[in-house]
Design a protein around this motif. Structure first.
Motif, mmCIF file in Angstrom:
data_model
loop_
_atom_site.group_PDB
_atom_site.id
_atom_site.type_symbol
_atom_site.label_atom_id
_atom_site.label_comp_id
_atom_site.label_asym_id
_atom_site.label_seq_id
_atom_site.Cartn_x
_atom_site.Cartn_y
_atom_site.Cartn_z
ATOM 1 N N ASP A 103 -16.705 -12.516 18.148
ATOM 2 C CA ASP A 103 -15.445 -12.142 17.504
ATOM 3 C C ASP A 103 -15.542 -10.959 16.548
ATOM 4 O OD1 ASP A 103 -16.867 -13.541 15.600
ATOM 5 O OD2 ASP A 103 -15.172 -14.752 14.927
ATOM 6 N N LYS A 104 -16.747 -10.539 16.169
ATOM 7 C CA LYS A 104 -16.886 -9.392 15.280
ATOM 8 C C LYS A 104 -17.316 -8.129 16.015
ATOM 9 C CE LYS A 104 -17.808 -11.619 10.900
ATOM 10 N NZ LYS A 104 -18.635 -11.530 9.691
ATOM 11 N N GLU A 105 -17.270 -8.153 17.343
ATOM 12 C CA GLU A 105 -17.732 -7.006 18.104
ATOM 13 C C GLU A 105 -16.634 -6.465 19.003
ATOM 14 O OE1 GLU A 105 -21.976 -6.754 19.410
ATOM 15 O OE2 GLU A 105 -21.046 -6.718 21.385
ATOM 16 N N VAL A 106 -16.506 -5.138 19.031
ATOM 17 C CA VAL A 106 -15.576 -4.470 19.929
ATOM 18 C C VAL A 106 -16.360 -3.491 20.793
ATOM 19 C CG1 VAL A 106 -13.560 -4.708 18.435
ATOM 20 C CG2 VAL A 106 -15.005 -2.689 18.249
ATOM 21 N N VAL A 107 -15.774 -3.150 21.914
ATOM 22 C CA VAL A 107 -16.361 -2.187 22.839
ATOM 23 C C VAL A 107 -15.414 -1.005 22.930
ATOM 24 C CG1 VAL A 107 -17.139 -1.781 25.196
ATOM 25 C CG2 VAL A 107 -17.472 -4.018 24.153
ATOM 26 N N SER A 108 -15.959 0.200 22.841
ATOM 27 C CA SER A 108 -15.143 1.403 23.003
ATOM 28 C C SER A 108 -15.596 2.159 24.240
ATOM 29 C CB SER A 108 -15.244 2.306 21.773
ATOM 30 O OG SER A 108 -16.541 2.867 21.669
ATOM 31 N N CYS A 109 -14.663 2.900 24.825
ATOM 32 C CA CYS A 109 -15.009 3.791 25.919
ATOM 33 C C CYS A 109 -14.628 5.201 25.497
ATOM 34 C CB CYS A 109 -14.300 3.398 27.215
ATOM 35 S SG CYS A 109 -12.513 3.590 27.192
ATOM 36 N N SER A 110 -15.238 6.174 26.126
ATOM 37 C CA SER A 110 -14.981 7.552 25.713
ATOM 38 C C SER A 110 -15.089 8.509 26.883
ATOM 39 C CB SER A 110 -15.941 7.960 24.595
ATOM 40 O OG SER A 110 -17.276 7.816 25.027
ATOM 41 N N LEU A 111 -14.649 9.735 26.636
ATOM 42 C CA LEU A 111 -14.654 10.760 27.674
ATOM 43 C C LEU A 111 -16.051 11.252 28.018
ATOM 44 C CD1 LEU A 111 -11.549 12.856 26.570
ATOM 45 C CD2 LEU A 111 -11.692 11.090 28.340
ATOM 46 N N ASP A 112 -17.059 10.891 27.214
ATOM 47 C CA ASP A 112 -18.430 11.302 27.527
ATOM 48 C C ASP A 112 -19.142 10.301 28.444
ATOM 49 O OD1 ASP A 112 -18.957 9.205 25.818
ATOM 50 O OD2 ASP A 112 -19.991 10.399 24.313
ATOM 51 N N GLN A 135 -23.806 10.390 37.406
ATOM 52 C CA GLN A 135 -22.364 10.451 37.240
ATOM 53 C C GLN A 135 -22.023 10.595 35.764
ATOM 54 O OE1 GLN A 135 -20.240 7.331 39.152
ATOM 55 N NE2 GLN A 135 -21.555 7.339 40.937
ATOM 56 N N ASN A 136 -20.873 11.160 35.524
ATOM 57 C CA ASN A 136 -20.386 11.276 34.154
ATOM 58 C C ASN A 136 -18.889 10.978 34.147
ATOM 59 O OD1 ASN A 136 -20.382 11.705 31.441
ATOM 60 N ND2 ASN A 136 -20.176 13.914 31.597
ATOM 61 N N PRO A 137 -18.523 9.708 34.368
ATOM 62 C CA PRO A 137 -17.094 9.392 34.380
ATOM 63 C C PRO A 137 -16.475 9.562 32.999
ATOM 64 C CG PRO A 137 -18.381 7.382 34.441
ATOM 65 C CD PRO A 137 -19.350 8.525 34.548
ATOM 66 N N ARG A 138 -15.283 10.070 32.976
ATOM 67 C CA ARG A 138 -14.547 10.224 31.722
ATOM 68 C C ARG A 138 -13.679 8.981 31.575
ATOM 69 N NH1 ARG A 138 -14.057 15.420 29.690
ATOM 70 N NH2 ARG A 138 -11.852 15.129 29.227
ATOM 71 N N PHE A 139 -14.190 7.993 30.821
ATOM 72 C CA PHE A 139 -13.499 6.718 30.684
ATOM 73 C C PHE A 139 -12.216 6.859 29.874
ATOM 74 C CE2 PHE A 139 -17.897 4.834 31.193
ATOM 75 C CZ PHE A 139 -17.666 4.390 32.486
ATOM 76 N N ARG A 140 -11.160 6.218 30.374
ATOM 77 C CA ARG A 140 -9.860 6.223 29.716
ATOM 78 C C ARG A 140 -9.479 4.861 29.138
ATOM 79 N NH1 ARG A 140 -7.492 10.419 27.634
ATOM 80 N NH2 ARG A 140 -7.792 12.229 28.934
ATOM 81 N N CYS A 141 -10.022 3.778 29.692
ATOM 82 C CA CYS A 141 -9.641 2.438 29.244
ATOM 83 C C CYS A 141 -10.789 1.474 29.523
ATOM 84 C CB CYS A 141 -8.363 1.971 29.952
ATOM 85 S SG CYS A 141 -8.401 2.148 31.746
ATOM 86 N N GLN A 158 -20.212 11.268 17.005
ATOM 87 C CA GLN A 158 -20.216 12.722 17.146
ATOM 88 C C GLN A 158 -20.138 13.083 18.616
ATOM 89 O OE1 GLN A 158 -23.817 13.867 15.085
ATOM 90 N NE2 GLN A 158 -22.588 14.572 13.350
ATOM 91 N N HIS A 159 -19.495 14.185 18.899
ATOM 92 C CA HIS A 159 -19.432 14.736 20.251
ATOM 93 C C HIS A 159 -18.806 13.758 21.232
ATOM 94 C CE1 HIS A 159 -22.075 17.613 18.406
ATOM 95 N NE2 HIS A 159 -23.023 16.696 18.245
ATOM 96 N N SER A 160 -17.841 12.990 20.795
ATOM 97 C CA SER A 160 -17.230 11.992 21.659
ATOM 98 C C SER A 160 -15.752 11.891 21.353
ATOM 99 C CB SER A 160 -17.901 10.634 21.444
ATOM 100 O OG SER A 160 -17.360 9.690 22.322
ATOM 101 N N ASN A 161 -15.013 11.399 22.318
ATOM 102 C CA ASN A 161 -13.587 11.185 22.146
ATOM 103 C C ASN A 161 -13.285 9.772 22.619
ATOM 104 O OD1 ASN A 161 -10.838 11.263 22.033
ATOM 105 N ND2 ASN A 161 -10.599 13.061 23.331
ATOM 106 N N ILE A 162 -13.137 8.829 21.698
ATOM 107 C CA ILE A 162 -12.890 7.430 22.053
ATOM 108 C C ILE A 162 -11.477 7.301 22.599
ATOM 109 C CG2 ILE A 162 -12.652 5.087 21.166
ATOM 110 C CD1 ILE A 162 -14.942 5.736 19.252
ATOM 111 N N THR A 163 -11.356 6.702 23.775
ATOM 112 C CA THR A 163 -10.063 6.598 24.449
ATOM 113 C C THR A 163 -9.596 5.161 24.643
ATOM 114 O OG1 THR A 163 -11.217 6.723 26.560
ATOM 115 C CG2 THR A 163 -10.336 8.785 25.672
ATOM 116 N N GLY A 164 -10.458 4.170 24.416
ATOM 117 C CA GLY A 164 -10.071 2.781 24.596
ATOM 118 C C GLY A 164 -10.936 1.830 23.801
ATOM 119 N N LEU A 165 -10.359 0.664 23.464
ATOM 120 C CA LEU A 165 -11.061 -0.377 22.722
ATOM 121 C C LEU A 165 -10.732 -1.739 23.312
ATOM 122 C CD1 LEU A 165 -10.325 0.589 19.009
ATOM 123 C CD2 LEU A 165 -12.557 0.610 20.105
#
Length: 134
Positions: free
Chosen positions: A27-36, A59-65, A13-20
């Motif tokens: 092997d069963k885990e992924v990391v996501s980044c988001s604009l929050d 800081q509040n970086p808006r992660f893209r990748c 919620q309240h997030s925009n995932i921009t990268g994985l």
């Protein structure tokens, strides 16, 4: 896809995932980044995130990748503020903020030997960063 395996839907919620990026050490885990400014850890068998790394203080970086290092110990995340953030998963902290782009970072990759990180940005530049483990 495996037959007869239920679909797991991941939602924030309240997030925009921009990268994985998939973790190389799990092997069963992924990391996501988001604009929050959050890096979330997801297990493919569970709907909710299994962990979270927050942005550096103040800081509040808006992660893209985002990209996990070949060893699985480090995470490199590129942001709209034109900085590259490097996190150490053994301490769960941001260990480096790198400046070099004049526009937001759109892509990040580790070299196979983990000695360099390559970024591309909205400024049209590709930067190769040397990475030294302590």
């Amino acid at each position: 896809l495996k037959q007869n395996k239920p679909l797991i839907q991941h939602f924030t919620q309240h997030s925009n995932i921009t990268g994985l990026s998939q973790r190389k050490d799990r092997d069963k885990e992924v990391v996501s980044c988001s604009l929050d400014g959050k890096l979330l850890f997801w297990d493919v068998d569970y709907a909710d995130p299994r962990g979270c790394l927050e942005s550096p203080d103040g800081q509040n970086p808006r992660f893209r990748c985002v990209e996990v290092s070949p060893s699985g110990r480090y995470i490199a995340a590129g942001a709209e503020d034109s900085r590259l953030y490097i996190y150490d998963l053994s301490t769960c902290s941001c260990i480096q903020e790198c400046q070099g782009h004049s526009g937001g970072i759109t892509h990040v990759r580790w070299s196979p030997d983990q000695k360099q990180i390559v970024t591309a940005g909205k400024d049209g530049c590709v930067i190769i960063w040397n990475f030294f483990e302590l």
